[in-house]
Design an enzyme around this catalytic site. Sequence first.
Site, mmCIF file in Angstrom:
data_model
loop_
_atom_site.group_PDB
_atom_site.id
_atom_site.type_symbol
_atom_site.label_atom_id
_atom_site.label_comp_id
_atom_site.label_asym_id
_atom_site.label_seq_id
_atom_site.Cartn_x
_atom_site.Cartn_y
_atom_site.Cartn_z
ATOM 1 N N GLU A 197 0.831 -1.212 0.000
ATOM 2 C CA GLU A 197 0.000 0.000 0.000
ATOM 3 C C GLU A 197 0.860 1.255 0.000
ATOM 4 O O GLU A 197 0.599 2.197 -0.759
ATOM 5 C CB GLU A 197 -0.941 -0.030 1.204
ATOM 6 C CG GLU A 197 -1.932 -1.177 1.133
ATOM 7 C CD GLU A 197 -2.309 -1.774 2.474
ATOM 8 O OE1 GLU A 197 -3.041 -2.774 2.470
ATOM 9 O OE2 GLU A 197 -1.869 -1.262 3.531
ATOM 10 N N ASP A 255 2.538 8.655 -6.901
ATOM 11 C CA ASP A 255 3.091 10.013 -6.890
ATOM 12 C C ASP A 255 4.195 10.160 -7.936
ATOM 13 O O ASP A 255 4.289 11.191 -8.609
ATOM 14 C CB ASP A 255 3.604 10.374 -5.500
ATOM 15 C CG ASP A 255 2.494 10.786 -4.551
ATOM 16 O OD1 ASP A 255 1.354 11.016 -5.006
ATOM 17 O OD2 ASP A 255 2.762 10.877 -3.333
#
Length: 185
Positions: free
Chosen positions: A152, A160
């Site tokens: 995760e 990102d």
Amino acid sequence: MKTTQYLTNIVQELSQTAELISDSETEKLVNQILASEKVFVAGAGRSGFMAKSLVMRMMHMGLEAYAVGETVTANLEKDDLLIIGSGSGETKTLGAIAEKAKSLGGIVAAVTISPQSTIGELADITIELPGVTKDQSEGDYKTIQPMGSLFEQTSLLFYDALILRCMEKKGLDSHKMYGKHANLE
């Protein structure tokens, strides 16, 4: 062990994940994101939260992006992109969503630990991230963290980095993107 030492260990684990991710598959995903009319993301649990962070940044870039299952989600059409984040690649609801997207002519990308999984096999683009599944039965990576935490966290950082590459290709910077940030707060 102190909390800060756990944090140091987590950061060390994360620092080792980047070199294990395929640049060529990632570039395919970047190009598909930028070529798609609409981009959808789906994930369950914490993986779903990470996927929603990707949608937010795509929206800030001016892309038409949606989280599957939200009341304001548009309809997926031919050649639209669906990105599914699933550590195991076996989450039944996400598998059904991938199958539906394929039946509509959509392009499916899987971000997963398990490229040989049901969702991984359905995908047109597969990004394999290091980590272990929540029951820690799949994945070659060792972690001190519980369940799927490493996957995760890596997926959030990967998303990102994906945004940064898209920004580079679109000639965007943070200042240009801030203009699309919510201002009703």
